[in-house]
Motif scaffolding. Structure first.
Motif, PDB file in Angstrom:
ATOM      1  N   HIS A 138       0.866  -1.176   0.000  1.00 47.95           N
ATOM      2  CA  HIS A 138       0.000   0.000   0.000  1.00 47.95           C
ATOM      3  C   HIS A 138       0.903   1.226   0.000  1.00 47.95           C
ATOM      4  O   HIS A 138       2.120   1.110   0.064  1.00 47.95           O
ATOM      5  N   CYS A 183      -4.654   5.803  -0.031  1.00 53.32           N
ATOM      6  CA  CYS A 183      -3.676   4.783  -0.409  1.00 53.32           C
ATOM      7  C   CYS A 183      -3.409   4.919  -1.893  1.00 53.32           C
ATOM      8  O   CYS A 183      -4.327   4.971  -2.696  1.00 53.32           O
ATOM      9  N   GLU A 224      -0.830   3.022  -3.674  1.00 52.96           N
ATOM     10  CA  GLU A 224      -0.236   1.920  -4.426  1.00 52.96           C
ATOM     11  C   GLU A 224      -1.331   0.904  -4.659  1.00 52.96           C
ATOM     12  O   GLU A 224      -2.025   0.507  -3.715  1.00 52.96           O
ATOM     13  N   TYR A 225      -1.475   0.516  -5.907  1.00 52.32           N
ATOM     14  CA  TYR A 225      -2.578  -0.374  -6.252  1.00 52.32           C
ATOM     15  C   TYR A 225      -2.534  -1.628  -5.379  1.00 52.32           C
ATOM     16  O   TYR A 225      -1.536  -2.336  -5.338  1.00 52.32           O
ATOM     17  N   CYS A 226      -3.647  -1.875  -4.653  1.00 51.12           N
ATOM     18  CA  CYS A 226      -3.608  -2.963  -3.685  1.00 51.12           C
ATOM     19  C   CYS A 226      -4.817  -3.874  -3.810  1.00 51.12           C
ATOM     20  O   CYS A 226      -5.236  -4.487  -2.848  1.00 51.12           O
ATOM     21  N   HIS A 233      -8.769  -0.658  -3.689  1.00 53.06           N
ATOM     22  CA  HIS A 233      -7.675   0.300  -3.612  1.00 53.06           C
ATOM     23  C   HIS A 233      -8.182   1.738  -3.709  1.00 53.06           C
ATOM     24  O   HIS A 233      -7.765   2.617  -2.952  1.00 53.06           O
ATOM     25  N   MET A 287      -9.478   3.200  -0.423  1.00 53.85           N
ATOM     26  CA  MET A 287      -8.698   3.000   0.796  1.00 53.85           C
ATOM     27  C   MET A 287      -8.180   4.345   1.270  1.00 53.85           C
ATOM     28  O   MET A 287      -7.086   4.769   0.933  1.00 53.85           O
TER      29      MET A 287
HETATM   30 CU1  CUA Z   1      -4.035   0.095  -0.267  1.00 57.35          CU
HETATM   31 CU2  CUA Z   1      -4.057   0.843  -2.381  1.00 57.35          CU
END
Ligand code: CUA
Ligand code: HEA
Ligand code: HEA
Ligand SMILES: [Cu+2]
Lengths: 210, 396, 303, 689, 147
Positions: free
Chosen positions: B184, B219, B221-223, B227, B230
């Motif tokens: 993340h 957030c 960063e692709y999670c 995502h 987030m």
């Molecule tokens: Cu956690 Cu994107």
């Protein structure tokens, strides 16, 4: 132009690099070298992966399997022997190339066979080694990242050797049926030596430097 | 000999347009009003440091932009082929190059960049400076953030909360960033740049808020599935308010009063149903092993903490109502909204939002509970929802 | 164009397929409570889907019969395909072979009779024998036998076809080579490589740890030495070469089989070898031998 | 060399050859392919031009696919809280969009031009390994179809185009989408490696007499750099993908932090490949523009050595900057510092190119033909993308910008505004050479202006959105975030781009119809151009050059037409008609078609499906691959039976298998006769490797 | 070997060089082979160095091993693979690949803190610095002023 080809046997082995390519190097050979240069990056990546993981057998939660490093299980005397074998096979390979350049098909076949057999021995040794790790030491491919990267690296090298052995044997078979070109033998030889070179690196970096 | 007026006119018009547009943009896009995430309106000293780098960089990029584009327009219009020109007559001079000129435009940008590089290096080195930082551990997980405050430095967290972190204005804060599952990225644009939360590693971001406020984060960063939703907040409080917040957060909320029947029933239900994942200190059982919620445990996450304060990998709800947002800032807990930072939130709780969440969490936020990612829908009855809501409201 | 000869095979394939489906359906239904039961209880879907998906979903009753029928159909279809591809029984090609003036009805079949020796019948018989023996002894032999039979069928078919492809035996041979070499050479090469690797690793596994190192380098040196010796002779006799190769192959085979039968050495009690002693006296010395027994327990042997 | 000179007249090009009626071969479908016309001639071709055209058609198809996905993205984001796509679907769509555009549009379209033009520009009759060329096309296509088939087989990849671990591991992405990603890219990577080796060797080895490296056209040069980059970059991603496959399918844990793996390893391996990759995508377009601008400015390219040198410099420097994609990853201050600095200076060689193009136009006589418009568009638009690139080379600034739409704006400006605009220009420029008629000029201008406007409307606002904090890869946003207006603008822009592409397709169709009705051959040299490909008739004859030209200068063809007077002004010295080749080839001998590349390539996706679903499916795949390889090796690259009857191989002793060892004399005879028959024929048999 | 082959840019194909010379004879190959065997034996011997000599010798083993490895590498490449005798273009091709590989991976390993690998089972070292030494009695960072 084509009478040139008859002039001497010397020219006949490389029928296609006379006056035909811009650099004087045959396409196949240059192509093989370009490919080998590319392979440097492939093995470089695998070796780096191993280096990063070699000391991380991973004793953190969630890990399955063995918590020992691969290097704890190396059998250096045995692996040295297989390294010698690969060196021998490199020698027999160049002898094969020299034979075909001389136009000596008989010896070409002899050397090709011995190279392939030696390669086979090397692989047999590798299978033995792997089996030992797995069966006697309890260290399998998925035991930990150190072992995964070890098996992936040596396995990839092994696959290269297998391909090499099969190429050698095919070459042998073809040498009976149709004409064989010295260039082709030389190019296969380049591949074979490259695999040997990679083993030189692996043997030192992976096995001997703990 | 040629009439070049047209070319100059076109070039001039283009330049004017670019300048006007540029002016409008520069004066407009930085404004934080209505844009809670804007990167151009720093409220902390680290983000200010970044801003101080960005501005000259943008300025120079803008100048190069204008030079190249306007130059292009000029060249293209000035040397266009005119209708009266025929091939073979007055053809262009065949210029093959000019080494000096070319060396010039190789070296000049290099020099320019070298100068900027000095500032760059300077700012990079600045980003990790901190004096007497407050340390907060941040743990990213799919798809929410947990904060841990270890006030007495004994290694065991004293406050565990989710989504909303509180910091004192004017003090350096070191966010120690970890992840519990995938990568993340922690980002409060008004206060500092991003930092990835990578499983197995601890990263840090240092920031300092210069004014009181509720700062939005996201957030980046692709999670996975949620995502995009987030989110998180950092609320910066005055040092005094921050102390109040600390005190409130370290005392356990009172048990629901017996006459508040709904809440009492809600508590029972909560312990039965929800404590599988959620923790309310002193109420839910603490000895359960962590719910196998994620497979990437941080070295000390789950071991020490699970036993004392957290049941599983879901937000610790002990002081839910001390927060102004929940579900990662998607929903407000109070009707007055959550844009103003308050040490202890005041106002009427927004029970509709809580109920909406309990009715069907996946409606608010796409999750994948079948794969242990997110909160499942328990198909609670309306009555149960009432009880649970009543209970949750007591958690302050 | 679908040639005459192949039509029969396609027909046979279709019949086989239908029979297989019917057989699978009926036996499947039988296994699940009888036909009428199935029809009434709605299991019909299962018994239809079963044979259609080769038993992946739904029911197939008697797997063996079903498979046999299916394989029959498959073989027929493949042969039919071959014949179409090679235009066997195609009037035009027969005419072409025999020259103008003939038509397919009065073609003289003797003209196109195969000539020359063929080893394939012998290999076939041998493989068949293997299968028979294998049925009594071990699955491995059955496998090898079956493989042999497949090879024989393919080789024989192609050879038989190629010998009457045109009226020029030279061309026919070339055709055969063109078709079969791309398959034969890689298979032979792979079999050769695998044989060496497999047998060698059996031998190594059977001897002690130090022994393995010694054995492998010994074998290598022998190979190497013999090769050098042979090549140093001014005139190489073919028979010598073949003899050496054969001898090597036999030795490797024998060693491998012996090694395989005696099974992998057991790491712990290998009395009398240096290795056992050294691991007792000098301790782990980099090899975690102390761990071996425990880790051994946990492991399922993969070989 | 691939093509030898033979004393017999050429018989191949006309297609229907009345002299040699198709003799029925007893081998039926296994016979060597002969077709010169119809779809079969495309399936079995080894002609670099046909292969190039197939690359082009396929990549354009994938442009529509990827563009369709982009339109879905834009529709979903047009208004806050949109429900058009679910989060899950959105994640698949943007991942597939990115991968499709990068690996199935830009790269193969560049391959299309490279394949078609490199041999022509260096004066060769084909590439060095014609069959391998076909092989790389088919493998790539097989991989691309395999990858996209995931839509029908359980959903596309959803890990983003850089597919960070551990989100890409089985734990967090249990579906098969990412398996398709890993194996699809592996397959395409094999194809690209083959093609890269092939083209590298072609450029080095197949140049016409006198064509030294520093006389090669800039387009060829840039493509040469690209091929070398590919040769070195592809193995790196191969390693990454191999490890990922081992993780996902064989239980390893290279990227699984809970088992000691390190997610950073993926990031590094991916971007070590990824950054060279972005130059791989843009340099071919740079090459095209470097051909187009001089032609329409009627001036030579300004500073040829600098153009070439900067291309090489970009290629080299591209290896030292990869971690600028990881400024926010927490890799440590020192690393950030080092990579930030190295990234800054990559602006220098690129700047040289931009300024040299402008200097080429300066003082010229610019004709605003469609290709020129696109080229000018590239110069303008790429600069914007490049400058935003420089702004995020400053690491602290990038920590605010990374993973926002500011980045999305950057890379679309360089990819669309650089690579795609350039290639569009290339299409208009070389269309007459490829197909023998012009694309409509007026429609082309519509196409250009629509595209330019739409492009800027789509991606311009993304700069603002990004700076205002809109993160990328978000499937929706809320109205309070203040992103609504610019997103709407951007969506409208995307549809204008779609319109422009429809215009282009219309242009293709209508100009073809017009040409059918009233054929007008544009002639060998419609633009009064400079490099060798314009010396030969349009459309390019099958044998390329009837007579291989001897090169004396850079821009050889131009110098045969023009000289300059004492003031350095351009003057004509020869009529174009006198300089171009007339088409009466005497002594050409072309490589024969072959099915084997296709057979080999077909095996690859089967193995892929096997790995994903059930290993048994891999068996036919492996058989196809092995049969393909050996069939290929045993097949002479030039069909002895083709056209001119049995010449070459009949001298060859038809040894019955494994008979007695030949005595030395026989061996000699064997070798001699073999080479006698094969001086040329065996020539490109290295091919068989 | 002709100049045409040596110099890439002069290799006007109108007039290419004659045939290149061939590599070493069988005898030379044998010599190189024995050299290689000797070097490998030396390499292998490092495994027992601490037994044979004393434990300290292990320390120099690593540089020795790396040197030997490089020598072996080039022996095979230059002689067995004919690089020494073939066109320099081939040498360049291969060396470029090798250098790119070494550069890229050495940098990557450095960035991943490989050289400072503490050997812990956890990640090498989280790049977070230890808490700045701080003195309770002073408001500035750093150790307490003396006294
Ligand atoms: Cu956690 Cu994107
Ligand atoms: C064709 C592809 C292409 C090209 C050519 C470039 C070119 C450049 N890129 Fe770009 N980049 C991408 C494709 C490309 N990029 C992609 C796809 C991504 C995102 C990947 C992802 O995350 O999905 C990305 C992301 C990306 C990042 C990471 C951002 C992030 O995720 O945080 C960075 C950071 O430094 C960067 C920098 C650069 C630089 C410095 C250049 C330079 O080469 C640009 C040089 C050009 C100029 C500067 C303009 C002309 C120069 C002059 C006129 C001279 C004068 C100029 C000055 C003095 C400044 N790019
Ligand atoms: C290589 C080149 C390339 C190209 C040309 C494009 C072209 C476009 N891209 Fe793409 N894009 C990427 C490469 C590219 N992209 C990459 C690498 C990413 C990152 C992915 C990731 O994060 O993993 C990305 C991500 C990306 C995003 C961010 C998604 C996100 O982060 O959530 C967006 C959002 O707007 C976007 C939009 C567009 C648009 C509108 C176009 C337009 O220009 C498209 C124009 C084309 C058309 C409009 C097609 C026209 C079609 C028709 C006319 C007919 C219709 C078709 C059928 C009915 C079949 N792209
Ligand atoms: Cu980059």
């Amino acid at each position: 132009m084509s009478d040139l080809a008859y002039e001497s046997l010397e020219d006949v082995e490389f029928p296609d690099d006379i006056h035909t390519t811009s650099t004087g190097i045959s396409n196949e050979k240059l192509g093989m070298w370009v490919y080998l240069a590319s392979d440097c990056l492939l093995f470089g990546g695998m070796i780096s992966t191993y280096l990063i993981y070699k000391n991380r057998p991973g004793e953190i939660a969630g890990l399955s399997g063995n918590t020992h490093k691969v290097s704890e299980y190396f059998d250096i005397p045995f692996t040295s022997m297989t390294s010698f074998i690969l060196l021998m096979s490199s020698l027999t390979m160049v002898l094969a190339v020299n034979s075909v350049i001389r136009g000596d098909l008989t010896r070409l076949r002899l050397w090709l066979t011995s190279t392939a057999v030696l390669g086979g021995l090397f692989l047999g040794g590798q299978i033995y080694e792997f089996t030992n790790f797995v069966v006697n030491d309890g260290l399998g491919f998925t035991s930990n990242v150190a072992s995964s990267s070890f098996f992936a690296l040596t396995g990839l090298h092994g696959v290269h050797v297998v391909v090499g052995v099969i190429m050698l044997l095919s070459m042998l078979a073809i040498s009976f049926g149709t004409r064989i070109r010295a260039e082709a033998v030389e190019v296969v030889g380049l591949y074979w030596h490259f695999v040997d070179i990679v083993w030189v690196l692996i043997f030192t970096i992976v096995y001997l430097i703990p | 000999m040629r009439n070049n007026r047209k070319s100059y006119v076109i070039t001039g018009i283009c330049l004017a347009i670019v300048l006007v547009l540029g002016y409008l943009l520069v004066t407009n896009i930085g404004s934080p009003v209505g844009r809670p995430l804007t990167t151009l309106s720093p409220r902390g000293d680290k983000s200010q440091a970044i801003q101080n780098l960005i501005i000259p960089v943008f300025a120079i990029a803008g100048v190069v932009f204008i030079l190249v584009e306007i130059g292009l327009v000029f060249v293209v219009t000035r040397f266009r082929r005119r209708s009266d020109e025929v091939d073979g007559k007055d053809e262009p001079v065949q210029l093959h190059g000019n080494t000096k000129l070319e060396l010039g435009w190789t070296i000049a940008p290099a020099l320019l960049l070298a100068v900027l590089a000095v500032f760059n290096v300077n700012t990079i080195l600045q980003m990790d400076d901190a004096t007497d930082p407050l340390e907060v551990t941040v743990i990213g997980q799919q798809w929410w953030w947990e904060y841990r405050y270890d006030l007495d430095n004994d290694g065991a967290p004293d406050i565990i909360t989710a989504t909303e972190a509180a910091i004192p204005v004017g003090r350096d804060v070191r966010f120690k960033i970890q992840s519990n599952d995938v990568i993340h990225s922690f980002w409060i644009p008004a206060l500092s740049g991003k930092m990835d939360a990578v499983p197995g590693r601890t990263h840090q971001v240092i920031l300092q808020a210069n004014e009181v406020g509720m700062f939005q984060g996201q957030c980046t960063e692709y999670c996975g599935l949620s995502h995009g939703l987030m989110r998180m907040q950092v609320k910066a409080l005055t040092p005094e308010d921050y102390q109040i917040w600390l005190t409130a957060m370290t005392t356990s909320p009172a048990q629901p009063e017996p006459k508040n029947e709904l809440a009492v029933q809600g508590q029972t239900l909560f312990v039965a149903q929800c404590s599988y994942c959620h923790q309310v200190n002193g109420v839910t059982p603490t000895s359960k092993s962590p719910y196998p919620y994620s497979t990437v445990p941080d070295p000390d996450y789950g071991k020490t903490v699970a036993i004392t304060m957290a049941s599983g990998n879901a937000p610790n709800l002990t002081h839910l109502m001390m927060r102004q947002h929940f579900v990662g800032g998607l929903l407000d807990l109070y009707q007055e909204g959550g844009s103003v930072a308050q040490a202890i939130p005041e106002g009427t709780p927004d029970t509709n939002n809580i109920k909406r969440w309990l009715r069907n969490p996946e409606d608010v936020k796409p999750m994948n509970p079948n794969n242990n990612q997110g909160m499942p829908n328990y198909n609670l009855s309306e009555a149960q929802i009432e009880q649970l809501t009543a209970y949750l409201l007591t958690l302050k | 164009m679908i040639t005459r000869g192949s039509k029969y095979f396609y027909g046979a394939a279709a019949v086989g397929l239908l029979m297989a489906f019917a057989y699978g359906m009926i036996t499947g239904a039988n296994n699940n409570g009888g036909l009428s039961e199935v029809l009434s209880s709605g299991g019909l879907v299962n018994s239809i889907v079963g044979p259609l998906t080769f038993g992946y979903k739904g029911w197939v009753g008697d797997q063996i019969g079903y498979s046999i029928l299916l394989s029959f159909a498959g073989v027929m279809a493949v042969i039919g395909g071959f014949l179409t591809a090679f235009r066997d029984g195609d009037a035009e090609s027969l005419i072409q072979i025999q020259g103008p003036g003939t038509n397919s009805d009065n073609a003289d079949l003797r003209v196109v009779t195969p000539q020359g020796l063929s080893y394939w019948p012998i290999v076939g018989a041998f493989s068949f024998g293997l299968v028979l023996v294998g049925v009594a002894m071990s699955g491995l032999l059955v496998g090898i036998g079956c493989l042999g039979l497949v090879v024989v069928v393919v080789e024989w078919t192609v050879r038989a076809w190629s010998e009457r492809a045109t009226d020029d035996p030279e061309t026919n041979r070339a055709l055969r080579k063109k078709l079969m070499h791309p398959i034969e050479i890689p298979v032979a090469a792979t079999v050769g490589a695998v044989a060496i690797v497999f047998l060698m690793s059996r031998i190594l596994l059977a001897v002690s740890k130090t022994g393995a190192a010694i054995v492998i380098i010994l074998v290598a040196v022998i190979v190497f030495g013999v090769a050098i010796f042979l090549s140093s002779r001014p005139h190489l006799k073919r028979s010598v070469l073949v003899g050496a190769l054969l001898l090597g192959a036999v030795l490797l085979l024998a060693g491998g089989i012996a090694g395989g039968i005696s099974g992998p050495r057991e790491s712990e009690h290998h009395s009398g070898t240096e290795e056992g002693i050294s691991s007792l006296t000098s301790g782990p010395s980099g090899h975690a031998s102390s761990n071996e027994s425990t880790s051994l327990d946990r492991l399922t042997v993969e070989y | 060399m691939a093509i030898i000179e033979d004393q017999r007249p050429l018989e191949l090009t006309t297609g229907h050859d009345p002299v040699a009626p198709e003799a029925p071969s007893p081998l039926g479908v296994f016979a060597r392919p002969k077709a010169n016309t119809g779809w079969r001639s495309w399936v079995n071709t080894v002609d670099h031009k046909k292969i190039g055209i197939m690359y082009g058609v396929a990549s354009f198809f994938f442009l529509l696919v990827g563009g369709f996905e982009a339109l879905l993205i834009r529709l979903q984001l047009s208004v806050p809280g949109n429900q058009l796509l679910s989060a899950d679907l959105y994640n698949q769509v943007f991942t597939m969009h990115g991968v499709t555009m990068v690996f199935m549009v830009i790269m193969p379209m560049a391959s299309a031009f490279a394949n078609y033009l490199i041999p022509l520009q260096i004066g060769a009759r084909d590439v060095s390994f014609p069959r391998m060329n076909a092989l790389s096309l088919w493998i790539w296509l097989a991989g691309a179809i395999f990858f996209n088939s995931s839509w029908l087989l359980g959903g596309g990849a959803d890990g983003g185009w850089f597919n960070y671990a551990p989100n890409a591991g089985v734990t967090f992405s249990p579906g098969t989408g990412i398996d398709f990603y890993a194996i699809g890219l592996l397959i395409m990577g094999i194809g690209s490696t083959v093609s890269a080796v092939n083209l590298t060797v072609t450029v080095l080895n197949m140049r016409a007499p006198g064509m030294t490296l520093m006389k090669m056209p800039v387009f060829t040069w840039m493509n040469f750099v690209v091929q070398v980059l590919l040769v070195f970059a592809l193995p790196v991603i191969t390693v990454a993908l191999l490890l990922l496959t081992l993780d996902r399918m064989f239980g390893a844990a290279f990227f699984d932090a809970s088992k000691g793996g390190d997610p950073f390893l993926w990031e590094h391996l991916f971007w070590i490949f990824g950054h060279p990759e972005v130059y791989i995508m843009v340099l071919p377009a740079f090459g095209m523009v470097s051909e187009i601008i001089p032609v329409f400015s009627r001036k030579p390219i300004f500073g040829y050595p600098f153009m070439v040198g900067s291309g090489i410099a970009i290629g080299f420097m591209g290896w030292g900057v990869w971690a600028h994609h990881m400024f926010a990853s927490g890799m440590g201050q020192l690393s950030v510092l080092a990579f930030s600095l190295s990234t800054l200076f990559i602006a220098v060689p690129t700047g040289v190119k931009i300024l040299n193009w402008m200097a080429t136009m300066y003082g010229g006589r610019i004709k605003f033909s469609v290709p020129m418009l696109f080229s000018i568009g590239l110069v303008g638009m790429f600069t914007i993308g490049g400058l935003s690139g420089v702004t995020h080379a400053f690491a602290p600034a990038d920590t605010q910008q990374t993973d926002t739409y500011y980045i999305v704006a950057h890379f679309h400006y360089v990819l669309f505004g650089g690579a795609l605009l350039g290639m569009m220009g290339g299409l208009y420029f070389w269309w007459p050479k490829m197909f023998g008629h012009f694309l409509g000029e007026r429609t082309g201008k519509w196409h250009f202006w629509l595209m330019l406007v739409g492009f800027n409307l789509t991606f311009g606002p993304m700069h603002i959105l990004g700076l205002q904090g809109m993160m990328r890869r978000t499937y929706t946003y809320t109205s309070v975030q203040g992103f609504s207006m610019w997103n709407m603008v951007s969506t409208i822009g995307a549809f204008i781009i779609a319109l422009s592409l429809l215009t282009f397709m219309g242009n293709v169709v209508f100009s073809y119809r017009k040409h059918r009705k009233n054929p007008v051959n544009p002639g060998a040299d419609p633009w009064d151009a400079r490099s060798l490909e314009w010396m030969i008739p349009s459309p390019t004859p099958e044998y390329n050059f009837a007579e291989i030209p001897v090169v004396e200068e850079f821009d050889e063809f131009w110098h045969r037409k023009y000289g300059h007077d004492e003031n350095g002004r351009l003057v004509r010295i020869a009529k174009t008609e006198d300089v171009v080749e007339s088409s009466d080839p005497v002594t050409v001998h072309l490589p024969s078609p072959s099915y084997w590349p296709l057979v080999l390539a077909l095996g690859m996706p089967l193995v892929g499906y096997g790995l994903i679903f059930n290993l048994w499916w891999a068996v036919p795949g492996v058989i196809l691959i092995v049969a393909g390889i050996y069939g290929w090796v045993m097949e002479p690259s030039t069909d002895p039976d083709a056209g001119h009857g049995h010449d070459d191989h009949h001298g060859e002793p038809d040894e019955p298998e494994a008979t007695e060892l030949a005595a030395p004399e026989t061996v000699e005879a064997e070798l001699v006769s073999a080479s006698a028959g094969s001086t040329g024929v065996t020539a490109e048999e290295g091919d068989s490797k | 070997m002709s100049a045409a082959v040596t110099e890439l840019d002069d290799d006007s194909p109108v007039n290419p060089g004659e045939h290149h010379t061939h590599g070493p004879t069988d005898g030379q190959y044998f010599k190189i082979f024995f050299l290689l065997v000797g070097l490998t034996a030396l390499e292998v011997s490092t495994y027992w160095w601490d037994d044979i000599f004393n434990a300290d010798t292990k320390k120099i083993a690593v540089p020795v091993l790396l040197t030997l490895m490089v020598i072996k590498f080039f022996l095979v490449a230059l002689y067995f693979m004919h690089l020494k005798f073939d066109s320099p273009l081939l040498k360049r091709t291969f060396y470029v690949g090798m250098i790119v590989a070494i550069f890229v991976y050495v940098v990557a390993l450095s960035v991943m803190n490989f050289w400072g690998d503490s050997g812990t089972t956890h990640f090498n070292d989280p790049p977070i610095d230890p808490p700045a030494p701080f003195c309770a009695t002073s408001s500035k960072p750093g150790p307490c002023p003396a006294g």
